[in-house]
Each structure stands twice: as structure tokens, then as C-alpha cells.
Motif scaffolding. Structure first.
Motif, PDB file in Angstrom:
ATOM      1  N   ALA A  57      16.513 -42.136  20.999  1.00  0.00           N
ATOM      2  CA  ALA A  57      17.324 -41.955  19.976  1.00  0.00           C
ATOM      3  C   ALA A  57      18.005 -40.510  19.907  1.00  0.00           C
ATOM      4  O   ALA A  57      18.471 -40.390  18.921  1.00  0.00           O
ATOM      5  CB  ALA A  57      16.490 -42.551  18.935  1.00  0.00           C
ATOM      6  N   ALA A  58      18.078 -39.782  20.798  1.00  0.00           N
ATOM      7  CA  ALA A  58      18.825 -38.620  20.767  1.00  0.00           C
ATOM      8  C   ALA A  58      19.629 -38.204  21.917  1.00  0.00           C
ATOM      9  O   ALA A  58      19.665 -38.798  22.774  1.00  0.00           O
ATOM     10  CB  ALA A  58      17.654 -37.686  20.779  1.00  0.00           C
ATOM     11  N   SER A  59      20.429 -37.341  21.450  1.00  0.00           N
ATOM     12  CA  SER A  59      21.454 -36.918  22.590  1.00  0.00           C
ATOM     13  C   SER A  59      21.042 -35.676  23.253  1.00  0.00           C
ATOM     14  O   SER A  59      20.931 -34.490  23.007  1.00  0.00           O
ATOM     15  CB  SER A  59      22.822 -36.367  22.142  1.00  0.00           C
ATOM     16  OG  SER A  59      23.446 -37.545  21.586  1.00  0.00           O
ATOM     17  N   ILE A  60      20.336 -36.031  24.457  1.00  0.00           N
ATOM     18  CA  ILE A  60      19.948 -34.869  25.488  1.00  0.00           C
ATOM     19  C   ILE A  60      20.436 -35.192  26.755  1.00  0.00           C
ATOM     20  O   ILE A  60      20.383 -36.283  27.628  1.00  0.00           O
ATOM     21  CB  ILE A  60      18.564 -35.025  25.848  1.00  0.00           C
ATOM     22  CG1 ILE A  60      17.824 -34.895  24.349  1.00  0.00           C
ATOM     23  CG2 ILE A  60      17.768 -34.010  26.487  1.00  0.00           C
ATOM     24  CD1 ILE A  60      16.150 -34.825  24.276  1.00  0.00           C
ATOM     25  N   ASP A  61      21.063 -34.256  27.457  1.00  0.00           N
ATOM     26  CA  ASP A  61      21.427 -34.124  28.825  1.00  0.00           C
ATOM     27  C   ASP A  61      20.446 -33.212  29.644  1.00  0.00           C
ATOM     28  O   ASP A  61      19.828 -32.251  29.201  1.00  0.00           O
ATOM     29  CB  ASP A  61      22.841 -33.625  29.160  1.00  0.00           C
ATOM     30  CG  ASP A  61      23.855 -34.691  28.745  1.00  0.00           C
ATOM     31  OD1 ASP A  61      24.419 -35.332  29.660  1.00  0.00           O
ATOM     32  OD2 ASP A  61      23.992 -34.800  27.472  1.00  0.00           O
ATOM     33  N   VAL A  62      20.048 -33.680  30.762  1.00  0.00           N
ATOM     34  CA  VAL A  62      19.291 -32.996  31.697  1.00  0.00           C
ATOM     35  C   VAL A  62      19.977 -32.541  33.020  1.00  0.00           C
ATOM     36  O   VAL A  62      20.372 -33.562  33.802  1.00  0.00           O
ATOM     37  CB  VAL A  62      18.041 -33.756  32.278  1.00  0.00           C
ATOM     38  CG1 VAL A  62      16.927 -32.866  32.908  1.00  0.00           C
ATOM     39  CG2 VAL A  62      17.188 -33.790  30.745  1.00  0.00           C
ATOM     40  N   VAL A  63      20.271 -31.443  33.410  1.00  0.00           N
ATOM     41  CA  VAL A  63      20.526 -31.308  34.613  1.00  0.00           C
ATOM     42  C   VAL A  63      19.462 -30.597  35.594  1.00  0.00           C
ATOM     43  O   VAL A  63      18.882 -29.872  35.254  1.00  0.00           O
ATOM     44  CB  VAL A  63      21.903 -30.011  34.565  1.00  0.00           C
ATOM     45  CG1 VAL A  63      22.243 -29.615  35.799  1.00  0.00           C
ATOM     46  CG2 VAL A  63      22.964 -30.440  33.617  1.00  0.00           C
ATOM     47  N   ASP A  64      19.514 -31.244  36.747  1.00  0.00           N
ATOM     48  CA  ASP A  64      18.227 -30.654  37.490  1.00  0.00           C
ATOM     49  C   ASP A  64      18.627 -29.416  38.336  1.00  0.00           C
ATOM     50  O   ASP A  64      19.808 -29.018  38.479  1.00  0.00           O
ATOM     51  CB  ASP A  64      17.726 -32.005  38.534  1.00  0.00           C
ATOM     52  CG  ASP A  64      18.990 -32.418  39.483  1.00  0.00           C
ATOM     53  OD1 ASP A  64      19.501 -31.104  40.199  1.00  0.00           O
ATOM     54  OD2 ASP A  64      19.151 -33.551  39.754  1.00  0.00           O
ATOM     55  N   GLY A  65      17.412 -28.767  38.826  1.00  0.00           N
ATOM     56  CA  GLY A  65      17.523 -27.388  39.287  1.00  0.00           C
ATOM     57  C   GLY A  65      18.287 -27.540  40.425  1.00  0.00           C
ATOM     58  O   GLY A  65      19.176 -26.602  40.908  1.00  0.00           O
ATOM     59  N   GLU A  66      18.366 -28.730  41.427  1.00  0.00           N
ATOM     60  CA  GLU A  66      19.195 -28.570  42.656  1.00  0.00           C
ATOM     61  C   GLU A  66      20.691 -28.679  42.332  1.00  0.00           C
ATOM     62  O   GLU A  66      21.333 -27.993  43.132  1.00  0.00           O
ATOM     63  CB  GLU A  66      18.708 -29.957  43.636  1.00  0.00           C
ATOM     64  CG  GLU A  66      19.522 -29.790  44.762  1.00  0.00           C
ATOM     65  CD  GLU A  66      19.154 -31.223  45.700  1.00  0.00           C
ATOM     66  OE1 GLU A  66      19.765 -31.230  46.694  1.00  0.00           O
ATOM     67  OE2 GLU A  66      18.263 -31.672  45.337  1.00  0.00           O
ATOM     68  N   SER A  67      21.082 -29.141  41.079  1.00  0.00           N
ATOM     69  CA  SER A  67      22.317 -29.047  40.987  1.00  0.00           C
ATOM     70  C   SER A  67      22.938 -27.952  40.268  1.00  0.00           C
ATOM     71  O   SER A  67      24.105 -27.585  40.531  1.00  0.00           O
ATOM     72  CB  SER A  67      22.616 -30.434  39.705  1.00  0.00           C
ATOM     73  OG  SER A  67      22.358 -31.623  40.139  1.00  0.00           O
ATOM     74  N   LEU A  68      21.967 -27.109  39.682  1.00  0.00           N
ATOM     75  CA  LEU A  68      22.307 -25.918  39.456  1.00  0.00           C
ATOM     76  C   LEU A  68      22.458 -24.893  40.274  1.00  0.00           C
ATOM     77  O   LEU A  68      23.324 -23.946  40.360  1.00  0.00           O
ATOM     78  CB  LEU A  68      21.089 -25.493  38.359  1.00  0.00           C
ATOM     79  CG  LEU A  68      20.823 -25.774  36.923  1.00  0.00           C
ATOM     80  CD1 LEU A  68      19.738 -25.505  36.417  1.00  0.00           C
ATOM     81  CD2 LEU A  68      22.162 -25.630  35.977  1.00  0.00           C
ATOM     82  N   ARG A  69      21.971 -25.060  41.631  1.00  0.00           N
ATOM     83  CA  ARG A  69      21.803 -24.218  42.468  1.00  0.00           C
ATOM     84  C   ARG A  69      22.870 -24.527  43.703  1.00  0.00           C
ATOM     85  O   ARG A  69      23.390 -23.843  44.331  1.00  0.00           O
ATOM     86  CB  ARG A  69      20.438 -24.047  43.273  1.00  0.00           C
ATOM     87  CG  ARG A  69      19.363 -23.478  42.478  1.00  0.00           C
ATOM     88  CD  ARG A  69      17.965 -23.200  43.192  1.00  0.00           C
ATOM     89  NE  ARG A  69      17.357 -24.487  43.392  1.00  0.00           N
ATOM     90  CZ  ARG A  69      16.582 -25.056  42.446  1.00  0.00           C
ATOM     91  NH1 ARG A  69      16.341 -24.383  41.102  1.00  0.00           N
ATOM     92  NH2 ARG A  69      15.970 -25.969  42.561  1.00  0.00           N
ATOM     93  N   ASP A  70      23.212 -25.948  43.710  1.00  0.00           N
ATOM     94  CA  ASP A  70      23.896 -26.375  45.034  1.00  0.00           C
ATOM     95  C   ASP A  70      25.382 -25.649  44.932  1.00  0.00           C
ATOM     96  O   ASP A  70      26.164 -26.286  44.128  1.00  0.00           O
ATOM     97  CB  ASP A  70      23.987 -27.909  45.075  1.00  0.00           C
ATOM     98  CG  ASP A  70      24.731 -28.456  46.223  1.00  0.00           C
ATOM     99  OD1 ASP A  70      24.401 -27.654  47.274  1.00  0.00           O
ATOM    100  OD2 ASP A  70      25.049 -29.479  46.266  1.00  0.00           O
ATOM    101  N   GLY A  71      25.611 -24.945  45.891  1.00  0.00           N
ATOM    102  CA  GLY A  71      26.783 -24.556  45.749  1.00  0.00           C
ATOM    103  C   GLY A  71      27.252 -23.411  44.823  1.00  0.00           C
ATOM    104  O   GLY A  71      28.429 -23.381  44.409  1.00  0.00           O
ATOM    105  N   GLN A  72      26.266 -22.860  44.035  1.00  0.00           N
ATOM    106  CA  GLN A  72      26.650 -22.088  43.168  1.00  0.00           C
ATOM    107  C   GLN A  72      25.960 -20.577  43.457  1.00  0.00           C
ATOM    108  O   GLN A  72      25.110 -20.248  44.126  1.00  0.00           O
ATOM    109  CB  GLN A  72      25.922 -22.462  41.603  1.00  0.00           C
ATOM    110  CG  GLN A  72      26.189 -23.870  41.390  1.00  0.00           C
ATOM    111  CD  GLN A  72      27.679 -23.885  40.840  1.00  0.00           C
ATOM    112  OE1 GLN A  72      28.653 -23.100  40.713  1.00  0.00           O
ATOM    113  NE2 GLN A  72      27.946 -25.182  40.445  1.00  0.00           N
ATOM    114  N   ALA A  73      26.669 -19.449  42.605  1.00  0.00           N
ATOM    115  CA  ALA A  73      26.007 -18.231  42.702  1.00  0.00           C
ATOM    116  C   ALA A  73      24.872 -18.079  41.991  1.00  0.00           C
ATOM    117  O   ALA A  73      24.007 -17.235  42.358  1.00  0.00           O
ATOM    118  CB  ALA A  73      27.013 -17.212  42.115  1.00  0.00           C
TER     119      ALA A  73
END
Length: 719
Positions: A57-73
Motif C-alpha cells: 500500500a505504498a509508493s516504492i519504485d525499485v531500480v535494479d543494479g543492472e539498470s543502474l550500470r548498463d550503458g552508464q558512467a
């Protein structure tokens, strides 16, 4: 170039929070629930062990580690979180001041660091007890996921929790893995990193799990006086035992950055990539060093009961050279133009949890007590000797500032297939004490103390409308205390503890729908936040910022996000619309000595709260081509107009940027290779990256980057 930096130790503890997890595969996609993070989690009760966000019942988004790293500095948190609605996270292009972060409008007034949003790394706070924090020590290269908590439930972290960012690092597993990467780009940017994860012992009789992340970053900067470097190291060790486990986390961070400061409107119009003369004349710069250590223990007690204990302790040091004019440092009581801060902080958290079947559903209950402490030895020096600027001169400030909290909390969640009911309450108490050790002729004793306390109840529910659509709602009280920096000066810029500054109290509510189908997942949330005694700037001159309470404010908004996939094509989008304004008129100051000298200036009711865009849009389209493991990614990022001060006398115009990336991945037995090329700001659009809210010198504007190139390579090996 670097000032001496002493490595120090700084861990911090946790407190309590909520439930569920909106797990993202690419950016915001629902995914299977993560493993229970155990005693290092700052969450009181989580729904992630029984269905994730779909049953919460809450607003929580989760971004996984692969998405944080893929194609990023993997340098700034702003790279991978653009797809989270309700979150404003902007890169100042100034590593001396950290990122600009706000959640549903909380934290927008911060001119440096983070305010009003709680930060955690592996359960150890990157926020101090007074609510101030930084994200520069977030180990993005070793991240398993980042949870972004918004809405009323965030208040269960305690005071100054308008939102929360929680980073969890990877867990060591069999087989062991090693990876190393390098990223190079425009303006001399270079980042190198290494991660290693694994377990000792045999799979049937495991020993210690380990996860290590080490990185080094440097850049020449896009503007004069913007060179920076940073080194991070994070180590997590965990070992299971019968009915529980023990976890040890060690994090070290050191950085040095020149400070290009902001530009005035005239400077911006003349040349947006210049640096104001005072920054160069005073060689403005900042060095930071910290070390943090946390130890957690959890033990099952039988019958669904569990005991969790955690302690932490550490230190942090900051040395900063500002560009305060020498004449402003002459009056008695001036704190000078050089900040020298040594901080010790520590704390603990003890929590009981119980989970079991009840009334046809699953009931989770937890209760605990958390305590955090910080002790700041703060000195100030003149930033000149004779006619030589940018050097440490005479001592002008010497004091010890302390903050301590003691917060009991309790939370319960009952969930079934069609219904979730949640409730929690946290009683927060924060004590401030300032001891002045620099007393003399014309400089009176400026010591002071104050206690802030509040009870923060929160309730929420989730109802499954159809198998594919759910509704959720929550409401609760929030409480934002001023930081120790914000109580440092009285009205008119007079030195001394400002005991008249009160905490801001708010009531927050949200109502949302979310749905999922075979190829499409979406979320829509409306929120309303009413605040009394909003903390705002009263005066900002001569290097001193005085704060005051300004009456009522209102933040209303709508968050939309979606994730659509069809074969090799995917589309991720997020939109935030927010109206944030002052409901009451108040008086502010634009001259030195105000309010002792008239006239004051009125901020009328209805003015927009500065630092917040009314609209923000992110769209990412990706195509897995099927050729050589390649993937094409195209991003559009739009940020609306942003006011620079309470008077709304100027603004940063809105802008839209386009980014293009080409990613490659090859699996060769035990080896995996990844490469990427990324071009940001394809059209070379002139724009403002962020604004310095209520800057006393009217240097509000921090220019964004033009067209920039990034190239990266990573190799991974499994053993």
C-alpha cells in the motif's frame, strides 16, 4: 592541488519504514521480490517477502543494479533514476556541492547536499541525525538495487523523511564473480572500477559471503574551477548461523573538488560556460573523507519471532574554502570563509519482528527503538592572509554542535490476496546542543539548545479491484527539522544558535491505481501535502544564511509511469506534474542586516516554491537488434521551468534533451564482455542543469552540459 584529506570513520544507523517493493527490471518494471535484506534493512515491515508491491500500500519504485550500470558512467545517482516519478534528481555539474535531490518537493531548498530525504547504503544511513546527507558515497558499481520511497509511509523513517533512497549492494553467491570496467568521456572524464562477489566454503556448508566494490573517478570539468576526483570502497561480509546471520559493512569515501559556483543572469547570458571571478580568486574547493562501519545480527526465536540488532559508528571530515569577501569577515562574530568540520557519529537499532497467519491472511508486526548521534567539531577561518586569497587565515569560529535522537516505533501489516491493511507510528525526538568555544570582546557566547519532538502516525490500504488492477491509498503525518547548519544564525545574520526556528509539520495523502497485463505495466498516483511552518530562507548575505518559518505551503501532484514490451522493443516512461506553492504571504530580506533595517520584502501568497519544476517527463525506447548482442537506447528528458527564489524574480527555463546509446554484450563461456557508446544532449541544447535556491549573490544558475560522449568497457568472469 589537493588539500590534506584524513580518512575517517562514519557509519550510521537506521530506523524504520515500510513495506513492499515496486521492483523494476529495466527501469520501473515489476519483478520478483528480492531476498530479505535482514537486520541491515531500515524497513520495519516489508511486504516484499509475500508478493512485492502488488500486495502493498505504498509508493516504492525499485531500480535494479543492472539498470543502474548498463550503458552508464556509474558516477552519479542521477544517471539511472530519471525514470522514477516524483523524484527530482539533477546533476549540478559541481562535485563540491553534490546532487540536487527532492522527493515530491521535499528537499528542494538545499543549496548543497541533501535535505529532507533520508539516505541509506546497506542499511547504514548516509544522512546524519539532523537530516543532512550526501549520495557521493553510494557504491553504484556494486549495487543490487535502489529503492525509492515516496509518500506518507516515508515518515516512518523519522524526522526529515519526506522520501527515502535506499541502496543495497550485491550479495556474495556461488559461483564467485569478478568484473572490472573503465569509462572515458568528454572533459577528461575517467572512471575505473572493480567488483568481486562470492562465498567461502562449500555450497552445502557456506562460510562468509563477500561483496567488494572499489572505484576511482576523475574529471577536468566542463567549466574552469570544476576539476574533481573521488575514490569509493565498499565491503560487505555476511555469515549465516542457525536461525540467523551476521553482517558487517565497511564503506570508505574520499573526494576533492574545485567549486565553480553558480552564475548570475548577466554572466549566464554572456557565456554560460564561464566561472565567476570570485571562485577563481579564492580558489574555492572542498575535500571530504569518511569511513563508516556497521555490524548487524539477526536471530530467529521460534514461533515466527525474530530479533534484529544493529550498531554503527564512524567519522567524517570536510574542509571547504568559500568565496566570502574579506570585508564580510571583519565584523565580530563572523565565521570566516573556511569551514573545517570533524564529525563523529554513531547509533544503534533494536527490533523485534513477528510474522504469522491470522484471519485468513498474513500478519507482520514489528516494534523497535532506534538512536542516532552526531558530534560536530566546527571551526571557521578567514580565507585570506593579507592580500593573499584562498588560504587559511585566522580562527573566527570554534564550536561543538551535537544532535541525538531516540525514536520508538511500531508497525503492522495484514495482507491477503485481495486486501492489505497497514499502520504504523513513530515517535521522534531530536535534541540539539551548540557549545561556543570562541568567546571574546565583541563576540558573545552563542551557545544554545533545543528539542524537536513529534508523533508520526501513518495508515494505508491496498484493494485488488480486478485481477489486473489494484487501488491503494495512505495518509500520515510528516515532520522536518532544520539541520544544524540551518540553526547556526539568528535573524539578521547575527551569529548564534537560532532557537526560534521550528520544525515544519505536514499532512500527506496519496491515492493510486496500478495495473499489469501481459506486455504492459502502469502506475498512476495523485498526492496532496499540506505543510505548516515551512522552513525558508530569511536572509542570505555575507556568507551567512538565516532561516525562518513561513507559514503554510501546499504540494499537489500526479505521477504516471509505464513499462511496455513487445518482443525486442521496450518503452519506459515516467511523468510528474506538481503544483508547489506558498499559501501564506511572508516577509523576506534582500539586504545585509535585514530585518533590523527596513524595508523588508513581501513574498505574496501563491508564489511557487523554488527549485521545483512543475512538470518532468522521461521516455526511454530500447531495441534489442539481435545483432552481436547489441541494443539501441534512445532517451528523452524534459524538465519544466524552475523558479530560483521565493520572490520568483527569475527562473530557469524548461528544456528537453535527447540521449542516444549503443550497448553490446557477448557471452563467451565463463566470460561476459559489455561495451557501450553514449551521446548525451544530441542536439547540443543550451540549458540549465540546476539552480542554487535563494542564492544571496544572485548567482542562481548552474549550466548544464552540451553534447558529451561516453565510452565504456566491462569484463566479467565467473569462477
Amino acid at each position: 592541488m589537493n588539500d590534506p584529506i584524513r580518512f575517517v570513520r562514519q557509519p550510521v544507523a537506521l530506523a524504520a519504514l515500510v513495506c513492499c517493493a515496486w521492483h523494476a527490471h529495466a527501469q520501473i518494471e515489476l519483478a520478483p521480490a528480492a531476498a530479505d535484506p535482514g537486520a541491515l534493512s531500515p524497513v520495519v515491515v516489508t511486504g516484499e517477502r509475500s508478493g512485492g508491491v502488488w500486495r502493498g500500500a505504498a509508493s516504492i519504485d525499485v531500480v535494479d543494479g543492472e539498470s543502474l550500470r548498463d550503458g552508464q558512467a556509474q558516477i552519479n545517482l542521477s544517471e539511472g533514476l530519471a525514470g522514477v516519478p516524483g523524484l527530482v534528481i539533477r546533476n549540478r555539474q559541481n562535485y563540491a556541492q553534490d546532487l540536487q535531490i527532492s522527493v515530491r518537493g521535499y528537499g528542494a531548498r538545499a543549496t548543497f547536499g541533501v535535505r529532507g530525504v533520508r539516505l541509506f547504503v546497506d542499511g547504514i544511513p548516509a544522512s546524519a541525525p539532523d537530516g543532512s546527507g550526501q549520495v557521493a558515497n553510494f557504491p553504484l558499481g556494486g549495487a543490487d538495487r535502489i529503492e525509492v520511497v515516496r509518500g506518507p509511509m516515508a515518515a516512518l523513517y523519522g524526522a526529515s523523511s519526506g522520501g527515502a533512497l535506499l541502496l543495497y549492494t550485491e550479495e556474495g553467491q556461488h559461483p564467485a564473480q569478478w568484473r572490472s570496467g573503465v569509462v572515458a568521456g568528454s572533459d577528461g572524464l575517467l572512471r575505473v572500477s572493480t567488483q568481486a562477489t562470492g562465498k567461502t566454503g562449500a555450497p552445502k556448508e557456506p562460510g562468509w559471503s563477500y561483496a567488494l566494490d572499489v572505484s576511482r573517478f576523475a574529471t577536468d570539468g566542463a567549466r574552469p574551477q570544476s576539476e574533481a576526483d573521488r575514490t569509493n570502497a565498499n565491503l560487505k561480509l555476511s555469515r549465516p548461523h542457525e536461525g540467523g546471520r551476521t553482517v558487517l559493512v565497511l564503506n570508505q569515501h574520499s573526494s576533492f573538488a574545485l567549486d565553480p559556483q553558480g552564475l548570475s543572469r548577466a554572466e549566464l547570458n554572456a557565456n554560460p560556460m564561464q566561472t565567476t571571478a570570485s571562485a577563481i580568486n579564492f580558489n574555492t574547493r572542498k575535500s571530504v573523507a569518511q569511513t563508516q562501519l556497521g555490524l548487524a545480527f539477526e536471530q530467529a526465536l521460534g514461533g515466527g519471532h525474530k530479533l534484529e540488532l544493529m550498531g554503527y559508528g564512524g567519522q567524517r571530515q570536510v574542509v571547504q574554502y568559500q568565496s566570502i569577501a574579506t570585508g564580510a569577515q571583519v565584523p565580530p562574530g563572523s565565521s570566516g570563509g573556511v569551514i573545517d568540520l570533524d564529525r563523529d557519529y554513531w547509533g544503534w537499532n533494536a527490533r523485534w519482528r513477528h510474522e504469522g497467519d491470522w484471519q485468513g491472511g498474513r500478519l507482520s508486526v514489528s516494534a523497535g527503538l532506534a538512536s542516532d548521534h552526531q558530534s560536530d567539531q566546527r571551526k571557521g577561518y578567514e580565507n585570506f592572509i593579507g592580500s593573499t586569497l584562498g588560504v587559511q587565515g585566522k580562527l573566527r569560529r570554534d564550536e561543538v554542535n551535537r544532535a541525538s535522537t531516540l525514536d520508538p516505533y511500531v508497525q503492522a501489516e495484514w495482507r491477503s490476496k485481495d486486501l492489505t491493511l497497514m499502520g504504523g507510528v513513530r515517535q521522534t525526538r531530536t535534541e540539539y546542543e551548540s557549545s561556543d568555544r570562541f568567546v571574546g570582546t565583541g563576540n558573545a557566547d552563542d551557545s544554545g539548545r533545543k528539542t524537536f519532538q513529534a508523533t508520526l502516525p501513518v495508515v494505508g490500504m491496498r484493494w485488488q479491484w480486478t485481477p489486473a488492477v489494484q487501488a491503494f491509498a495512505s495518509v500520515g503525518k510528516g515532520y522536518e527539522i532544520p539541520t544544524l547548519n540551518e540553526v547556526a544564525y539568528r535573524s539578521g545574520g547575527v551569529s548564534g544558535f537560532n532557537a526560534q526556528l521550528n520544525a515544519a509539520r505536514s499532512t500527506s495523502a496519496e491515492l493510486g491505481l496500478r495495473g499489469r497485463a501481459e506486455r504492459f505495466r502502469w502506475n498512476a498516483t495523485a498526492f496532496d501535502i499540506r505543510t505548516n511552518d515551512e522552513i525558508v530562507v530569511q536572509n542570505n548575505t555575507g556568507g551567512r544564511t538565516t532561516f525562518q518559518n513561513a507559514g503554510r505551503t501546499q504540494r499537489q501532484g500526479l505521477e504516471l509511469s509505464g513499462d511496455w514490451r513487445y518482443g525486442p522493443i521496450s518503452l519506459v516512461s515516467a511523468l510528474t506534474w506538481m503544483q508547489a506553492e506558498y499559501l501564506d504571504a511572508f516577509m523576506t530580506c534582500t539586504t545585509t542586516g535585514c530585518p533590523n533595517v527596513n524595508p523588508q520584502v513581501q513574498v505574496p501568497a501563491g508564489q511557487r516554491i523554488p527549485g521545483l519544476p512543475m512538470q518532468q517527463v522521461f521516455v526511454q525506447a530500447a531495441w534489442d537488434t539481435g545483432w552481436a548482442g547489441s541494443r539501441v537506447v534512445f532517451e528523452t528528458r524534459h524538465v519544466g521551468r524552475v523558479m530560483v527564489n521565493d520572490l520568483n524574480s527569475d527562473s530557469a527555463v524548461g528544456h528537453t534533451l535527447f540521449n542516444l546509446g549503443l550497448h553490446f554484450k557477448q557471452d563467451r563461456g565463463d566470460w561476459t564482455l559489455r561495451e557501450f557508446v553514449r551521446l548525451d544532449n544530441l542536439t547540443d541544447r543550451r540549458h540549465l542543469g540546476s539552480v542554487i535556491v535563494n542564492d544571496g549573490n544572485n548567482r542562481f544558475f548552474e549550466p548544464g552540459l552540451g553534447r558529451k560522449l561516453l565510452v565504456g568497457l566491462e569484463a566479467q568472469r565467473r569462477f
